[in-house]
Every structure is written in structure tokens, then in C-alpha cells.
Design a protein around this motif. Structure first.
Motif, mmCIF file in Angstrom:
data_model
loop_
_atom_site.group_PDB
_atom_site.id
_atom_site.type_symbol
_atom_site.label_atom_id
_atom_site.label_comp_id
_atom_site.label_asym_id
_atom_site.label_seq_id
_atom_site.Cartn_x
_atom_site.Cartn_y
_atom_site.Cartn_z
ATOM 1 N N ASP A 102 0.832 -1.206 0.000
ATOM 2 C CA ASP A 102 0.000 0.000 0.000
ATOM 3 C C ASP A 102 0.863 1.252 0.000
ATOM 4 O O ASP A 102 0.568 2.222 -0.705
ATOM 5 N N MET A 103 1.926 1.251 0.768
ATOM 6 C CA MET A 103 2.805 2.416 0.816
ATOM 7 C C MET A 103 3.404 2.710 -0.554
ATOM 8 O O MET A 103 3.425 3.863 -1.007
ATOM 9 N N VAL A 104 3.860 1.670 -1.238
ATOM 10 C CA VAL A 104 4.497 1.875 -2.535
ATOM 11 C C VAL A 104 3.474 2.279 -3.586
ATOM 12 O O VAL A 104 3.752 3.129 -4.446
ATOM 13 N N LEU A 105 2.287 1.722 -3.549
ATOM 14 C CA LEU A 105 1.250 2.131 -4.496
ATOM 15 C C LEU A 105 0.850 3.587 -4.268
ATOM 16 O O LEU A 105 0.585 4.329 -5.228
ATOM 17 N N MET A 106 0.825 4.014 -3.025
ATOM 18 C CA MET A 106 0.550 5.432 -2.763
ATOM 19 C C MET A 106 1.653 6.295 -3.361
ATOM 20 O O MET A 106 1.380 7.325 -4.002
ATOM 21 N N MET A 107 2.914 5.872 -3.202
ATOM 22 C CA MET A 107 4.028 6.651 -3.741
ATOM 23 C C MET A 107 3.997 6.690 -5.264
ATOM 24 O O MET A 107 4.180 7.750 -5.866
ATOM 25 N N GLU A 108 3.771 5.547 -5.906
ATOM 26 C CA GLU A 108 3.729 5.526 -7.375
ATOM 27 C C GLU A 108 2.550 6.341 -7.899
ATOM 28 O O GLU A 108 2.667 7.041 -8.905
ATOM 29 N N SER A 109 1.426 6.254 -7.234
ATOM 30 C CA SER A 109 0.270 7.038 -7.687
ATOM 31 C C SER A 109 0.500 8.523 -7.447
ATOM 32 O O SER A 109 0.006 9.372 -8.204
ATOM 33 N N ASP A 110 1.237 8.863 -6.399
ATOM 34 C CA ASP A 110 1.527 10.269 -6.159
ATOM 35 C C ASP A 110 2.468 10.815 -7.221
ATOM 36 O O ASP A 110 2.359 11.980 -7.619
ATOM 37 N N ARG A 111 3.390 9.965 -7.683
ATOM 38 C CA ARG A 111 4.243 10.391 -8.811
ATOM 39 C C ARG A 111 3.384 10.663 -10.037
ATOM 40 O O ARG A 111 3.638 11.595 -10.788
ATOM 41 N N MET A 112 2.406 9.804 -10.259
ATOM 42 C CA MET A 112 1.590 9.922 -11.464
ATOM 43 C C MET A 112 0.611 11.087 -11.395
ATOM 44 O O MET A 112 0.390 11.780 -12.406
ATOM 45 N N GLY A 113 0.043 11.349 -10.230
ATOM 46 C CA GLY A 113 -1.033 12.330 -10.160
ATOM 47 C C GLY A 113 -0.778 13.558 -9.332
ATOM 48 O O GLY A 113 -1.566 14.506 -9.372
ATOM 49 N N HIS A 114 0.307 13.580 -8.554
ATOM 50 C CA HIS A 114 0.516 14.678 -7.606
ATOM 51 C C HIS A 114 1.992 15.061 -7.535
ATOM 52 O O HIS A 114 2.577 15.146 -6.456
ATOM 53 N N LEU A 115 2.568 15.333 -8.670
ATOM 54 C CA LEU A 115 4.005 15.598 -8.725
ATOM 55 C C LEU A 115 4.348 17.074 -8.837
ATOM 56 O O LEU A 115 5.281 17.560 -8.204
ATOM 57 N N LEU A 116 3.621 17.798 -9.662
ATOM 58 C CA LEU A 116 4.103 19.099 -10.133
ATOM 59 C C LEU A 116 4.348 20.104 -9.022
ATOM 60 O O LEU A 116 5.262 20.927 -9.122
ATOM 61 N N LYS A 118 -6.718 -2.356 -4.205
ATOM 62 C CA LYS A 118 -5.651 -1.438 -3.834
ATOM 63 C C LYS A 118 -5.348 -0.438 -4.947
ATOM 64 O O LYS A 118 -5.180 0.769 -4.698
ATOM 65 N N VAL A 119 -5.266 -0.913 -6.174
ATOM 66 C CA VAL A 119 -4.940 -0.021 -7.288
ATOM 67 C C VAL A 119 -6.064 0.987 -7.515
ATOM 68 O O VAL A 119 -5.816 2.179 -7.773
ATOM 69 N N THR A 120 -7.288 0.528 -7.417
ATOM 70 C CA THR A 120 -8.418 1.447 -7.589
ATOM 71 C C THR A 120 -8.393 2.536 -6.519
ATOM 72 O O THR A 120 -8.648 3.711 -6.786
ATOM 73 N N LYS A 121 -8.075 2.136 -5.290
ATOM 74 C CA LYS A 121 -8.021 3.103 -4.188
ATOM 75 C C LYS A 121 -6.989 4.191 -4.467
ATOM 76 O O LYS A 121 -7.271 5.386 -4.287
ATOM 77 N N TRP A 122 -5.818 3.814 -4.909
ATOM 78 C CA TRP A 122 -4.725 4.774 -5.015
ATOM 79 C C TRP A 122 -4.649 5.474 -6.364
ATOM 80 O O TRP A 122 -4.224 6.633 -6.443
ATOM 81 N N PHE A 123 -5.043 4.812 -7.423
ATOM 82 C CA PHE A 123 -4.909 5.395 -8.762
ATOM 83 C C PHE A 123 -6.244 5.831 -9.371
ATOM 84 O O PHE A 123 -6.256 6.520 -10.386
ATOM 85 N N GLY A 124 -7.360 5.411 -8.769
ATOM 86 C CA GLY A 124 -8.652 5.557 -9.446
ATOM 87 C C GLY A 124 -9.087 6.978 -9.713
ATOM 88 O O GLY A 124 -9.820 7.226 -10.677
ATOM 89 N N ASN A 125 -8.674 7.933 -8.874
ATOM 90 C CA ASN A 125 -9.174 9.302 -9.077
ATOM 91 C C ASN A 125 -8.179 10.196 -9.811
ATOM 92 O O ASN A 125 -8.381 11.401 -9.902
ATOM 93 N N ILE A 126 -7.109 9.631 -10.358
ATOM 94 C CA ILE A 126 -6.169 10.426 -11.150
ATOM 95 C C ILE A 126 -6.781 10.667 -12.527
ATOM 96 O O ILE A 126 -7.224 9.729 -13.197
ATOM 97 N N LYS A 127 -6.790 11.892 -12.939
ATOM 98 C CA LYS A 127 -7.427 12.224 -14.209
ATOM 99 C C LYS A 127 -6.556 11.793 -15.386
ATOM 100 O O LYS A 127 -5.328 11.877 -15.318
ATOM 101 N N PRO A 128 -7.174 11.335 -16.460
ATOM 102 C CA PRO A 128 -6.376 10.956 -17.641
ATOM 103 C C PRO A 128 -5.726 12.181 -18.259
ATOM 104 O O PRO A 128 -6.202 13.307 -18.115
#
Length: 952
Positions: free
Chosen positions: A137-151, A244-254
Motif C-alpha cells: 500500500d505504501m508503494v502504491l501510494m508513492m507511485e500514484s503520487d508520482r503519477m497524479g501529484h508531482l508538479l 488497492k490499485v483502484t483506491k490509489w490510482f482511481g481518481n487520477i485524471k487521464p
């Protein structure tokens, strides 16, 4: 990304398992079709509403999960003026996000992640790590944060720092012998503006021009979930993964759709010949063509053709130019396959004293003959079997560079299906010589880029290379092939509300390491056998290890063992070098000969059904090598050329200066490569080698280690047939004299002049009062914190804070006797003096006023404990661990008890371990670089300077 044949892992019937060596060598190998038919990487897939495709492979052999995220963007997507952006951005992705500030390596280290890295190439950028299941879960949060919350976390300071790091990465590559060849290859095979014309590292000017707005735009345009593939492989199932993936990545916009890139395969209008000079030991001759990539079926017959021509140990070029004509000391052919194009590269290193023009003519003649005739059925079968066997072994790993996760991701990204490896294997097994010949005739009869690299001073470095447009590059645009559509497999999963990102998810209960039980036996002649069972893949590794090593070389004859090992690999009393190579290729067996300071090892990595036959070959290599006089002269020339090459390599040259200086008359006072002294190698006779073989390789100095898909009883029967009947040696057992005193050193700098070097290579060290057999766990933890880890003080200072290096590290060597503390730091030339000052300051402060902090102790000890299950995921790692337990006289449960030791370790214990053994007094600092630019900087360091001229 160099594409390789893919395979996987199921056990097969072991009909030849108990054959004797004589019969085993005559036994038929397991049919390739049997291997391929049962290869599977089971997976399930789903797709989120935002376009993220997820693949899940369940593999319960270890309590770890490999996480691999692939983005469909690479250097081919870079526009004019932006070369190097894809790779620069990859670096930025490790420097924190809006919700995970700071360096990504810190939390990953704390949970014991292994295989942590990110890579960029022409067609993709990927990020991967293997973590304990409880940390997923920790790593999926980190990878999803890279994808959706980086800038929000990308600042000018971070950009400037990582730009400097990347530029030093470029300098480090350019500084090596042949380091500018890639620029020549791409700029001449592909026309200016072609997506594959510029190197992934980019040009200095474009990197300098990268603005904060530019890199943020790059992220917005390319890093959406709809341009990504996430693969989870390991201790997880699809239902758990989906939640788990839906929880962490599901709300990132395309993000926006990434525009397809047109990358036609160009044909040169005429042969292009070019000669450049470089700091190399011998002339290297290249023949190169741009050929189709993965989007054209012709890539596979060309890949197999390269293996037959110059990839196999029994290759056409090896037989003709190296073994028979002896005009080359090394040859190779390789198909460097990418998504939309590939480079077919053939090279030959000219034997010193030979006329390069005549060698080039001989090379061209062999290429022409191969194009005309094509491969034989046996050559093709050996190429296919070798590749399949290697991939079976590689896919025991779930993640990393070539495990199951990247295999699935690569297939989907480039060829539209995760099962591309299956399709490729099926085609490989059915490939005919006629198909390979047709592909050769179609693609290699076109004009080639003929590059020659001669010894001499470079007329151009790499600073200005790697750009989008270059002057004088040639090429034209023929008909071309586009990427196929890549539909995602599976049913979309619904998006969900955003997850709580206010803090990293807690790490659950971590599973302990379960190291395989060590079983023991003794052969009829007394050789001990140590066995650990691993059945995940149908392979067995057997290592026959002797108490010898490079330290067994007589002080007056350094290089003896290295020459002997090279010669032993050139055939047996029954088989010539080429015949021996063909036999092991038919079996899919790898046989390697290697040495450390203390041990000499002969290892076979075999397919389970071919183990008996493979052991027969190994026994012949160890006990009955031919040591043919004609082969001796050839391998002597190869070793002398390799010694000359070390004189041109910054790192190898530094080691050749430092290590003998530190050890004096001690047995460890040899160049760390073991290649020895050129004047000695020139004079060694076959009788010298026979005497060394008889003295050191014998039953009473041997131990045998076995790991894999067999049983102790079965393998002992085979080993008794191959090694158990080896009679004892009546000579007294040899002993290495470790009583020789190590000389006391005065701190000083040894400056080795290497004019024109874009970097300085720093290697410093001292012999310390410790042995490899001592308990060094606390000492290694101390070194981890000082600089043995990415998060260590020296690396974080020189790389992450100052940007002067691509990486700086320190550590303690692990020979059985006296160990040395050593620091390595390739740094930009104009910061050489400053880097020396900073490294020494870090060592001095660590040993006095700035001991281990609670935070440092926490990340180091937790990471070291938690990474243990991931460290021993593969049979190769288990084999190494098994051998260390025995050779270093450790208890069988050594690795299983480490976690508890780390948990109880204190800062005082770590400080004491370091301060009682290590300080900067008496350290010798070797610097290989441009003396004219470096020497004026050394005054600030305050140590005496000895100067050495550049070796000829």
C-alpha cells in the motif's frame, strides 16, 4: 531497451538426470519445443476508468511484490531542442511529490525495497521496485503520487540539481573507452530529426536549456494514467490488487493522448565509412545497419541471426576470426531491438600487430558468406535453446530489469499483448534457416555504416553530442512500419474517491526470511557437497569452488590464474573450444569460470532435464582441460589486450594503482581484475599453467554448492560419477601465506594523468584491521550510512546536494583475510579538489563529532532487515548466500537471524564499529584525470601529490 527473447518457468521431466558423464554427453537434450510448450506467466488484467491498465501475476515463492510502472514515452518523443528531457524527468520523479516530500529512496529503504530503479530509453520510461507484501500500500501510494501529484514538488532547485547529476552521468559515460560510439551510431544511421537520431542522454545544451515550465509541460503531456501500464507480480492476487490499485490510482485524471511517432527505418544511400580516435587499447571495427524493430516480424530472424553470427560462444565470427585466423581478440554481433527500429551491430577488436584493413576485409567476407548461406539448422537450434534457457533462468525473478513484470509490460506496450513472449517463443522454436536467410538478404545487403575506432587522442568529446540535429549525418527515408494498435485487455474498474494522502500508509506485519535448509553430503573421494532446494524454475546451478583465487598467484607471476582460466574455457581433452561451446549451447547450459581474491569457481547453470549431461561438460572443464598450445598463444594475446584496455579505463586504471599500493607484499597485492602484469603474461608457459592447475585444483581444496530443482540424493549420484572418482593429489595441500605485513601508508594523492578526461575518477582507500571472516555486520551498517547506500552521506552530499557526480560510494571489501575500506567517486573535473575535501570531511566527522543519527540508524537497519526476503528471491542469490555461509564459517541460520540483530543494533554500537577500524589517516587517494586541470585544485586538499604519467 535491448530486446531479448523471453521465456519462463515450468519443471520438465528429468529423463537424463542420473546419466553418467560419458553417457550424459551423448544424451539428447530436452527438445526445445517441450521447453516452449509449457512456458507460462499466468496473469489477470483490468483497466481503470482513467485508462490505467493493470496486469497481475501471482507468484507466492517469497513474501514480496514487484511493482513495475511503464509509461509510453521515451527519448523518441522529444522535440527539437528538448533532447534528454525524458531521462531528466525520470530523475525528477525520485525527488519527492506533493504528498511524499523528499527523496523517494528514504521510505523505500526503510521498508526493505530491492531492485529499486528507473530507466529511460527510446520508447519508454519505467519505474520499479520489489517490496515486502506488507509495504505494498505504501508503494502504491508513492507511485500514484508520482503519477497524479508531482508538479507541486518540482522546484527550480530540484531541477538544477538533477540537471547537474544527469550531465555528470553523461560525462561518466563519455569518459569510458568507446564512450562516444553511440553518438556516432545513431547520428549516422538515422537522419537528423529522426526520433532515434539522438541519444537518450541528450545534449548538454538542451539539458542546460530545460526550464521549469518545460519539464512541467513534459509531465502534463506524457504522464497520464492512460499512457501507463502497472504490473504487480508476486505475493498478490487480482482481487486484492484491484481494490488497492483502484483506491490509489482511481481518481487520477487521464492526460492527453500521446501523439504517435513516425520512425521509419532509414536506408543509407551508400556505405558510410568513418574513422575516429579514442583512448582505447586496440582498433575496433564496426559494421552497422538500421533494421526493423518490434513492429515488423523481421526483427526476430535478425535477432537469431546475430546470435549465430557473433553472439554464441561458437559463433561464425568467433570460429573464423578469433580461433582460426586469430586476427581478432574479440568479436560480437547484436540486434539492438526497439519498438520501431533496431540497430544490427557487428564489431571486431583487432589483434595487436594485425593490419586493421585486412581484418576488416576478413570480417566483411564472413558477413557476406553468412548472408549468402544463412545459418544451419543446428546453429539456429543452439541459438534458440541458449536464449530460451537464459530467459527461463531470468524469469525466476518477479521484477527488476528482466523478470516477469517487465516481460508482461513490455509485451503489452510494444506489441499490444502481455503474451507477446509466448508468441515470440513459438516463432523462435519454429524458425527455419530459410526465414533467417531471407531476412539477412533483405536488410543486411543494404549499405552499412562502417566505423573504425583507432587508439589515439579524441578530436571530439561528447559534450556537444546527442542532439536532435547534427551536421553531416546521412540517411534517407524508405517505406516504414508503424506501431500496431495496443488495446488493453480486461474489464474497466470503476473510479473511486481520492484516497487519504496525508501520510504514507502504515507498513503491515512483515514476513521473515525463510532461507532454504542447507543439506550436506560427501562424495566418494571426500569432496563436501552443500545443497539447497529451489523448485520454482526447472534449473539447477552447481558451483565447484577451490581454495585458490587470485591470491594464489605467485608474487613473481601475477596473471597466472587468469590466463589459466581463459585457457580452460577453450576446450577439453575430448572437445575443441568450438565443439565445447556447441555442446553447452545444445544443452542450454551456461558454464562460467571465475575467481575472487580467495576462491576459484567453476559453475554450470543447467536446465533440470539436461543436468547430467551438463555436469559431464563441467567435469571435463575442471579435470580434463586441453590447454592446447595454439589456444594458449591466442588467449595470451587476449589477456595482454585486456591489460592494455585497463590502462585506458579510468576505474580499472585507478584500481591497478591503488590496490597493489595498499597491500605491498601481501597476497592481495594484485590488480583487482586479476589480469596481472603484462611482462609476466608474455612469458608464462603451458608448463606453468599445468603446474598451477595440479597444485591448486584438487579434491582436497574443493567444495561443491548446488541450488535448484533436484534432490540431494540425485545430484550426489551424478556428482559421484563426474567428480567423486577424482583421485586425491599426493602433493601437500598448498597454503597461501597471509602473514606478510601490509605496509604502513602516508596519506597522499596519486594523480594519474589522463589528458582530455571530462571527469576525474577518485578511488581512495586503506587496509583496515579486520578480516572478512570477522563479524562485520555493525561495520557494514556504519559504511551503509556513510556512503554504501544511495542515502549515505557521501552520495547525498556530492550528488543530491551538489550535483558534482552521478554517484559516489564507499564500502568494505569482503576477502577472507585483510579487508580494505574504499571510496569511489567519479566527479566533474572542475570539482575534483572540492570533492576530495568533502569526502575526507565526511569521513573525519563521521569518526569524531557527527556519529550515526537516530534517523540514519532507523533507515539503514530497517531496510537491511526488511530487504532479506527480496534479496534471496532467486536461486542465484541463494547459491551466493549458501557459499558465503560455508566459506565464511557462518551458522546455517546466519541470514535468518540478521533481522533480529538489526532490530537490536544501537547507534553507539555502529559508531564504535566504525571508529575502531576506520579513519582517514593513512588513506591513499588515487585520482585519474586531466592533470593539467586537476593539479591546481589539489592545494586545498593539503596532502602530498605524486604524479604518474598516462600509461602507454
Amino acid at each position: 531497451m535491448q530486446h531479448k527473447l523471453s521465456a519462463s518457468l515450468l519443471a520438465l521431466a528429468a529423463s537424463t538426470a542420473l546419466a553418467s558423464p560419458a553417457l550424459a554427453q551423448e544424451a539428447k537434450p530436452a527438445p526445445l519445443s517441450d521447453l516452449v510448450a509449457k512456458v507460462q506467466i499466468p496473469y489477470e488484467s483490468f483497466k481503470l476508468d482513467n485508462g490505467l491498465t493493470v496486469l497481475v501475476n501471482t507468484d507466492r515463492k517469497a513474501p514480496v511484490v514487484a511493482v513495475s510502472v511503464w509509461y509510453g514515452v521515451g527519448s523518441k518523443n522529444e522535440p527539437k531542442g528538448k533532447t534528454g528531457f525524458a531521462h531528466l524527468f525520470e530523475h525528477l520523479m525520485f525527488n519527492g511529490t506533493e504528498n511524499v516530500p523528499g527523496d523517494f529512496f528514504t521510505p523505500l529503504q526503510q521498508v526493505g525495497a530491492t531492485d529499486v530503479n528507473g530507466t529511460t530509453w527510446f520508447d519508454r520510461t519505467n519505474y520499479f521496485e520489489t517490496v515486502p507484501t506488507a509495504a505494498l500500500d505504501m508503494v502504491l501510494m508513492m507511485e500514484s503520487d508520482r503519477m497524479g501529484h508531482l508538479l507541486g514538488a518540482v522546484t527550480q532547485k530540484v531541477l538544477d540539481n538533477q540537471r547537474a547529476v544527469v550531465q555528470n552521468e553523461k560525462r561518466q559515460g563519455d569518459n569510458n573507452p568507446y564512450g562516444i560510439v553511440e553518438y556516432e551510431q545513431l547520428e549516422n544511421l538515422y537522419p537528423s530529426g529522426h526520433p532515434y537520431h539522438h541519444s537518450t542522454i541528450g545534449s548538454m545544451a538542451d539539458l542546460d536549456s530545460a526550464s521549469l515550465e518545460d519539464v512541467k509541460g513534459w509531465f502534463t503531456d506524457h504522464y497520464g494514467p492512460n499512457n501507463a501500464i502497472l504490473v504487480l507480480s508476486g505475493d498478490i492476487d487480482a482481487a486484492t490488487a484491484k481494490a488497492k490499485v483502484t483506491k490509489w490510482f482511481g481518481n487520477i485524471k487521464p492526460g492527453p493522448q500521446v501523439k504517435p511517432v513516425s520512425a521509419p527505418v532509414p536506408t543509407l544511400p551508400a556505405t558510410v565509412a568513418k574513422t575516429i580516435k579514442d583512448q582505447v587499447a586496440t582498433t575496433r571495427i564496426y559494421r552497422m545497419w538500421a533494421v526493423p524493430g518490434l513492429d515488423n516480424p523481421d526483427y526476430l530472424p535478425l535477432d537469431l541471426a546475430a546470435s549465430v553470427l557473433g553472439g554464441l560462444a561458437s559463433s561464425r565470427l568467433d570460429d573464423a576470426l578469433v580461433r582460426e585466423q586469430k586476427v581478432a581478440v574479440a568479436v560480437s554481433a547484436d540486434a539492438e531491438v526497439f519498438a520501431q527500429a533496431a540497430q544490427f551491430v557487428i564489431k571486431a577488436d583487432v589483434t595487436p600487430g594485425q593490419d586493421p584493413a585486412k581484418v576488416a576485409a576478413a570480417l566483411d567476407a564472413e558477413i557476406a558468406k553468412f548472408i549468402k548461406d544463412g545459418p544451419t539448422q543446428d546453429e539456429l537450434l543452439r541459438a534458440a535453446t541458449s536464449a530460451t534457457a537464459n530467459e527461463i533462468r531470468g524469469l525466476e525473478r518477479t521484477g527488476g530489469f528482466n523478470g516477469k513484470a517487465p516481460t508482461l509490460a513490455e509485451g503489452l506496450l510494444y506489441n499490444g499483448t502481455p503474451e507477446h513472449y509466448r508468441q515470440e517463443l513459438d516463432r523462435t522454436a519454429k524458425m527455419t534457416p530459410a526465414e533467417v536467410k531471407a531476412a539477412l538478404g533483405k536488410w543486411l545487403t543494404r549499405p552499412a555504416f562502417a566505423l573504425t575506432v583507432e587508439p589515439g587522442e579524441r578530436t571530439e568529446g561528447g559534450e556537444a553530442r546527442g542532439g536532435f540535429y547534427t551536421n553531416g549525418a546521412t540517411g534517407m527515408r524508405p517505406a516504414y512500419f508503424r506501431d500496431p494498435d495496443m488495446p488493453a485487455k480486461g474489464v474497466p474498474a470503476p473510479a473511486v474517491a481520492g484516497a487519504d494522502r496525508s501520510k504514507l500508509p502504515a507498513v503491515g506485519q512483515l514476513a521473515p526470511l525463510d532461507f532454504p535448509a542447507i543439506q550436506r553430503a560427501t562424495l566418494k573421494n571426500g569432496i563436501p557437497v552443500y545443497f539447497a532446494k529451489r523448485s520454482e524454475v526447472p534449473t539447477v546451478s552447481v558451483r565447484v569452488s577451490f581454495d585458490a583465487g587470485y591470491a594464489a598467484d605467485p608474487k613473481s607471476a601475477l596473471g597466472t590464474e587468469s590466463l589459466l582460466l581463459s585457457l580452460m574455457d577453450e576446450g577439453t581433452q575430448k572437445l575443441s573450444g568450438s565443439e565445447f561451446a556447441r555442446e553447452r549451447e545444445r544443452l542450454g547450459a551456461n558454464i562460467s569460470l571465475s575467481a575472487t581474491s580467495d576462491l576459484t569457481s567453476f559453475q554450470v547453470d543447467a536446465l533440470s532435464p539436461n543436468l547430467g549431461a551438463s555436469l559431464g561438460l563441467l567435469a571435463d572443464v575442471v579435470r580434463r582441460p586441453s590447454l592446447a598450445p595454439a589456444d594458449l598463444e591466442r588467449v595470451r594475446t587476449q589477456q595482454l589486450t585486456a591489460i592494455s584496455a585497463e590502462m585506458k579505463s579510468p576505474q580499472a586504471l585507478a584500481a591497478r594503482v591503488l590496490v597493489p599500493t595498499l597491500y605491498g607484499s601481501h597476497p592481495y597485492a594484485f590488480p583487482s581484475s586479476g589480469l596481472g602484469d603484462a611482462e609476466v603474461v608474455k612469458k608464462l608457459t603451458r608448463e606453468d599453467l599445468l603446474a598451477f592447475h595440479a597444485r591448486w585444483f584438487r579434491p582436497d581444496t574443493a567444495r561443491i554448492f548446488v541450488v535448484g530443482d533436484t534432490t540431494l540424493d540425485a545430484v550426489v549420484k551424478m556428482l559421484d560419477d563426474s567428480f567423486g572418482n577424482w583421485p586425491s593429489n599426493r602433493m601437500a595441500r598448498p597454503v597461501k601465506d597471509f602473514s606478510a605485513a601490509v605496509p604502513a601508508q602516508k596519506s597522499r594523492v596519486i594523480l594519474v594523468d589522463r589528458p582530455g578526461s571530462p571527469q576525474s575518477f577518485i578511488m581512495a582507500g586503506k587496509v583496515i584491521d579486520a578480516k572478512g571472516t570477522d563479524d562485520t555486520v555493525a561495520l557494514n551498517t556504519a559504511n551503509d550510512i556513510l556512503g554504501g547506500n544511495f542515502l549515505g552521506r557521501i552520495n547525498m552530499n556530492l550528488r543530491e546536494a551538489k550535483g558534482w557526480t552521478y554517484g559516489a560510494y564507499n564500502g568494505v571489501s569482503e576477502p577472507l583475510d585483510k579487508v580494505r575500506f574504499q571510496v569511489i567517486a567519479p566527479v566533474q573535473t572542475d570539482r575534483t579538489g572540492d570533492s576530495l575535501v568533502e569526502i575526507k570531511r565526511e569521513i573525519d566527522e563521521y569518526g569524531s563529532t557527527k556519529g550515526v543519527t537516530a534517523e540514519e540508524l532507523d533507515w539503514s537497519t530497517k531496510g537491511s532487515a526488511r530487504e532479506l526476503p527480496g534479496m534471496f528471491e532467486t536461486s542465484a542469490a541463494v547459491l551466493d548466500g549458501l557459499a558465503k555461509i560455508v566459506n565464511y564459517q557462518r551458522p546455517d541460520d546466519f541470514y535468518e537471524t540478521l533481522s533480529a540483530r538489526y532490530g537490536k543494533m544501537t547507534a553507539a554500537e555502529v559508531d564504535k564499529a566504525f571508529r575502531s577500524k576506520i579513519n582517514s589517516d593513512g588513506m591513499v587517494w588515487v585520482v585519474v584525470g586531466d592533470a593539467a586541470k586537476v593539479k591546481p585544485q589539489l592545494d586545498k586538499f593539503g596532502l602530498p601529490v605524486e604524479e604518474m604519467a598516462a600509461p602507454k
